[in-house]
Write a protein that holds these residues in place. Sequence first.
Motif, PDB file in Angstrom:
ATOM      1  N   THR A  74       0.833  -1.205   0.000  1.00  0.00           N
ATOM      2  CA  THR A  74       0.000   0.000   0.000  1.00  0.00           C
ATOM      3  C   THR A  74       0.864   1.250   0.000  1.00  0.00           C
ATOM      4  N   PRO A  75       0.661   2.145  -0.957  1.00  0.00           N
ATOM      5  CA  PRO A  75       1.442   3.390  -0.949  1.00  0.00           C
ATOM      6  C   PRO A  75       0.955   4.335   0.138  1.00  0.00           C
ATOM      7  N   PHE A  76       1.826   5.250   0.553  1.00  0.00           N
ATOM      8  CA  PHE A  76       1.476   6.282   1.512  1.00  0.00           C
ATOM      9  C   PHE A  76       1.132   7.564   0.757  1.00  0.00           C
ATOM     10  N   THR A  77       0.139   8.286   1.301  1.00  0.00           N
ATOM     11  CA  THR A  77      -0.332   9.494   0.635  1.00  0.00           C
ATOM     12  C   THR A  77      -0.175  10.688   1.556  1.00  0.00           C
ATOM     13  N   THR A  78       0.447  11.746   1.053  1.00  0.00           N
ATOM     14  CA  THR A  78       0.538  12.988   1.807  1.00  0.00           C
ATOM     15  C   THR A  78      -0.635  13.875   1.435  1.00  0.00           C
ATOM     16  N   LEU A  79      -1.214  14.537   2.428  1.00  0.00           N
ATOM     17  CA  LEU A  79      -2.343  15.427   2.173  1.00  0.00           C
ATOM     18  C   LEU A  79      -1.892  16.632   1.365  1.00  0.00           C
ATOM     19  N   HIS A  80      -2.817  17.201   0.623  1.00  0.00           N
ATOM     20  CA  HIS A  80      -2.503  18.362  -0.207  1.00  0.00           C
ATOM     21  C   HIS A  80      -2.018  19.520   0.671  1.00  0.00           C
ATOM     22  N   SER A  81      -0.929  20.159   0.253  1.00  0.00           N
ATOM     23  CA  SER A  81      -0.331  21.279   0.995  1.00  0.00           C
ATOM     24  C   SER A  81      -0.022  20.867   2.429  1.00  0.00           C
ATOM     25  N   SER A  82       0.635  19.745   2.581  1.00  0.00           N
ATOM     26  CA  SER A  82       0.856  19.227   3.925  1.00  0.00           C
ATOM     27  C   SER A  82       2.310  18.876   4.136  1.00  0.00           C
ATOM     28  N   THR A  83       2.614  18.545   5.375  1.00  0.00           N
ATOM     29  CA  THR A  83       3.904  17.980   5.721  1.00  0.00           C
ATOM     30  C   THR A  83       3.653  16.649   6.401  1.00  0.00           C
ATOM     31  N   PHE A  84       4.716  15.907   6.714  1.00  0.00           N
ATOM     32  CA  PHE A  84       4.513  14.596   7.304  1.00  0.00           C
ATOM     33  C   PHE A  84       5.701  14.243   8.182  1.00  0.00           C
ATOM     34  N   SER A  85       5.470  13.260   9.031  1.00  0.00           N
ATOM     35  CA  SER A  85       6.503  12.658   9.860  1.00  0.00           C
ATOM     36  C   SER A  85       6.385  11.154   9.742  1.00  0.00           C
ATOM     37  N   PHE A  86       7.469  10.454   9.982  1.00  0.00           N
ATOM     38  CA  PHE A  86       7.399   9.005   9.998  1.00  0.00           C
ATOM     39  C   PHE A  86       8.465   8.466  10.939  1.00  0.00           C
ATOM     40  N   SER A  87       8.243   7.231  11.371  1.00  0.00           N
ATOM     41  CA  SER A  87       9.213   6.527  12.186  1.00  0.00           C
ATOM     42  C   SER A  87       9.186   5.061  11.793  1.00  0.00           C
ATOM     43  N   SER A  88      10.365   4.481  11.657  1.00  0.00           N
ATOM     44  CA  SER A  88      10.457   3.084  11.268  1.00  0.00           C
ATOM     45  C   SER A  88      11.533   2.410  12.098  1.00  0.00           C
ATOM     46  N   SER A  89      11.310   1.166  12.456  1.00  0.00           N
ATOM     47  CA  SER A  89      12.346   0.364  13.088  1.00  0.00           C
ATOM     48  C   SER A  89      12.322  -1.020  12.462  1.00  0.00           C
ATOM     49  N   PHE A  90      13.489  -1.602  12.297  1.00  0.00           N
ATOM     50  CA  PHE A  90      13.579  -2.901  11.637  1.00  0.00           C
ATOM     51  C   PHE A  90      14.823  -3.627  12.129  1.00  0.00           C
ATOM     52  N   SER A  91      14.752  -4.947  12.101  1.00  0.00           N
ATOM     53  CA  SER A  91      15.878  -5.791  12.487  1.00  0.00           C
ATOM     54  C   SER A  91      16.402  -6.508  11.252  1.00  0.00           C
ATOM     55  N   PHE A  92      17.725  -6.530  11.106  1.00  0.00           N
ATOM     56  CA  PHE A  92      18.319  -7.112   9.906  1.00  0.00           C
ATOM     57  C   PHE A  92      19.655  -7.755  10.267  1.00  0.00           C
ATOM     58  N   SER A  93      20.148  -8.580   9.352  1.00  0.00           N
ATOM     59  CA  SER A  93      21.461  -9.210   9.521  1.00  0.00           C
ATOM     60  C   SER A  93      22.104  -9.401   8.160  1.00  0.00           C
ATOM     61  N   ILE A  94      23.428  -9.360   8.148  1.00  0.00           N
ATOM     62  CA  ILE A  94      24.234  -9.661   6.959  1.00  0.00           C
ATOM     63  C   ILE A  94      25.162 -10.798   7.363  1.00  0.00           C
ATOM     64  N   SER A  95      24.831 -12.025   6.916  1.00  0.00           N
ATOM     65  CA  SER A  95      25.531 -13.204   7.427  1.00  0.00           C
ATOM     66  C   SER A  95      26.131 -14.024   6.307  1.00  0.00           C
ATOM     67  N   ASN A  96      26.856 -15.069   6.707  1.00  0.00           N
ATOM     68  CA  ASN A  96      27.511 -16.015   5.803  1.00  0.00           C
ATOM     69  C   ASN A  96      28.606 -15.382   4.967  1.00  0.00           C
ATOM     70  N   SER A  97      29.176 -14.300   5.436  1.00  0.00           N
ATOM     71  CA  SER A  97      30.250 -13.657   4.697  1.00  0.00           C
ATOM     72  C   SER A  97      31.517 -14.494   4.808  1.00  0.00           C
ATOM     73  N   THR A  98      32.052 -14.907   3.652  1.00  0.00           N
ATOM     74  CA  THR A  98      33.246 -15.743   3.641  1.00  0.00           C
ATOM     75  C   THR A  98      34.480 -14.997   3.179  1.00  0.00           C
ATOM     76  N   SER A  99      34.324 -13.748   2.799  1.00  0.00           N
ATOM     77  CA  SER A  99      35.468 -12.994   2.294  1.00  0.00           C
ATOM     78  C   SER A  99      35.393 -11.567   2.778  1.00  0.00           C
ATOM     79  N   THR A 100      36.504 -11.074   3.267  1.00  0.00           N
ATOM     80  CA  THR A 100      36.537  -9.681   3.721  1.00  0.00           C
ATOM     81  C   THR A 100      36.531  -8.718   2.551  1.00  0.00           C
TER      82      THR A 100
END
Length: 660
Positions: A74-100
């Motif tokens: 679902t896309p986000f919609t900003t109101l006409h002539s408006s401003t907005f705020s947002f906050s996001s948090s997420f957990s992630f990993s970068i694994s199985n790296s075999t080479s520097t």
Amino acid sequence: MTSPSTIFSLLFFFFLLLPPTTLSQTTTTTFIFPSFTLRNITLLGDSFLRNGTVGLTRATPVPASSSGSLLFNTPFTTLHSSTFSFSSSFSFSISNSTSTFSTSSLSLFLNSSHHSLSLLFLTNPNQLSLNLNNNPIQSTDPTLHAVHLNTGNLFTSWVDYNGTNNPRKLSVFLNYSNSKPQNPILTLDFDLSQYFKDNFHVGFSGSTLGSTDLLQISSWGFEFESFQEEPSFNHSNPNNISRNPLSVDFDDTVPAKDSNVVGKNRVKWFAIGVAIAGPALFLLMLLVLGYVSFTKWRGGVRKQRGKCFGTSVVAACCPKEFGYKELKLATKGFHVSRIIGKGSFGTVYKALFESSGTIAAVKRSRQYSHDEGKAEFLAELSIIAGLRHKNLVQLQGWCAEKGELLLVYEFMPNGSLDKMLYQESECDGSGGNVVLSWSHRLNIAVGLASVLSYLHQECEQRVIHRDIKTGNILLDGNLNPRLGDFGLAKLMDHDKSPVSTLTAGTMGYLAPEYLQCGMATEKTDVFSYGVVVLEVACGRRPIEREGQKMVNLVDWVWGLHSEGRIIEAADGRLKGEFQEEEMRKLLLLGLGCANPDSAQRPSMRRVLQILNNENVTLVVPRVKPTLTFSSGLPLSLDEIVSDAEDEFKPGQFMCEIKID
């Protein structure tokens, strides 16, 4: 049936009953995924879902390239002539790296039809970068904060944007646990409302280059608030989701909600509204209804045009849609002086956008008024829009107006490889022509092998290019190869054989079985790659005229190999400035790829491993294998030895062609 006048009267009195501060609105949308299902998200490229976790790339036993995306539906919609705020948090990993030395990137992105904001986590070197329209605007080194991204640990990141304060601020936090730190790792005074004024999507993308890294997203929360006029925003805690959004146990979307600020004296405002503002509100109501009707009509037209051209999905994913007038102005009306090349199905122009001072390459379909031209345009657009590799020419946008079909690419300042190898170049200051060094030539062979391995074996659907040649290999500012011109490419499932009804491509690069049967496979691309490698090593065209005789490059090199003199095939302009064993390996690799027997040709993955000294060199027979095809070949002898790109003429054939 209720008459229109009755409806307008009811609406009129409904508007009067609302306080005049109705237009001061707050729209809030929240979603939280403590773990993922396929509800409300779309997975693109190599991404997959396993045990509630989304993998953006595929884990491979050997270093390879992979890319994928996660998109909230679902896309986000900003109101006409408006401003907005947002906050996001997420957990992630970068694994199985075999080479520097491997490189991987993971990003959270906001994409509208005109602008893109991405928070990029990059390994080797460790870097956190905030990019606007692919241009870095702020970056930091996470290791300065004792954070190493490629350790395989689970990280949690918080991204807070407050659009109500002055200045407006974006802050990024990062931690090994789900406890939000007090101090951000990156902060920037930045006004996003001037860039995101309409619908936009949010999601993640990840890619690996020459690594076995696995990029995963295990949880995600996002809260978005759009304000119009004077927002009643809680400044003490403007981003509620940052408290601990991942602890809520649901994975659906919280519907958007509107809150109206009610006046203290409704009766007073009602009287004033009836006496003074009634006619104005009635006029406003008519304007709003007219605007809504016009917007729906325009959206329907655009949607229908997207269906006709098949580009609506592409436009929502990444490249922007350019206006025809903008491209025409940038190319001086597609003037002949701006032509920088001609592809299989179009002419390429140099475009200078004076407003931004940027340069691009615009490909104009040669047959844009015919169904075939449209089909090829859509084929190239649909293929390239979903591909991500450092050795591919990056698609920047498209245009489908006034019967024109146009693609906009990044501009490659050093042109095509064939021009660098054969045509007179700018002088190097000493009166001689610029000659590609051995290190550059070897880098071109490796880069082209890497991108073909990606197309053949690392995409969800393999891509058969079908027109690999030096003219379709472009060189960037550092002489790195970029593969372009996908006008002949075909997307195929890995378990299906791509059968073409028309043999297409460029003579000198076409595999024998493709000439005979018209069947394109990854092995036909391997043959073309072998010819290109021999060109790079020898500095000779695939087919050259020597006196009254036409000399085939593959035959010529194989003849030297049979006599034990293959090193003599090296380009004389290098003046011996190369390592003999590397040259020998590259020449033998080119012959092995150009073997007439397709079963004896290596895969592009093995080719890349050989070039990276991860696999043994091919064993190439001293005598070139002989294959015989009988009848039905729709080519004349003149066409076989030419470098033409035109379609083959029916009715012309040889009774037998012998390849030895």
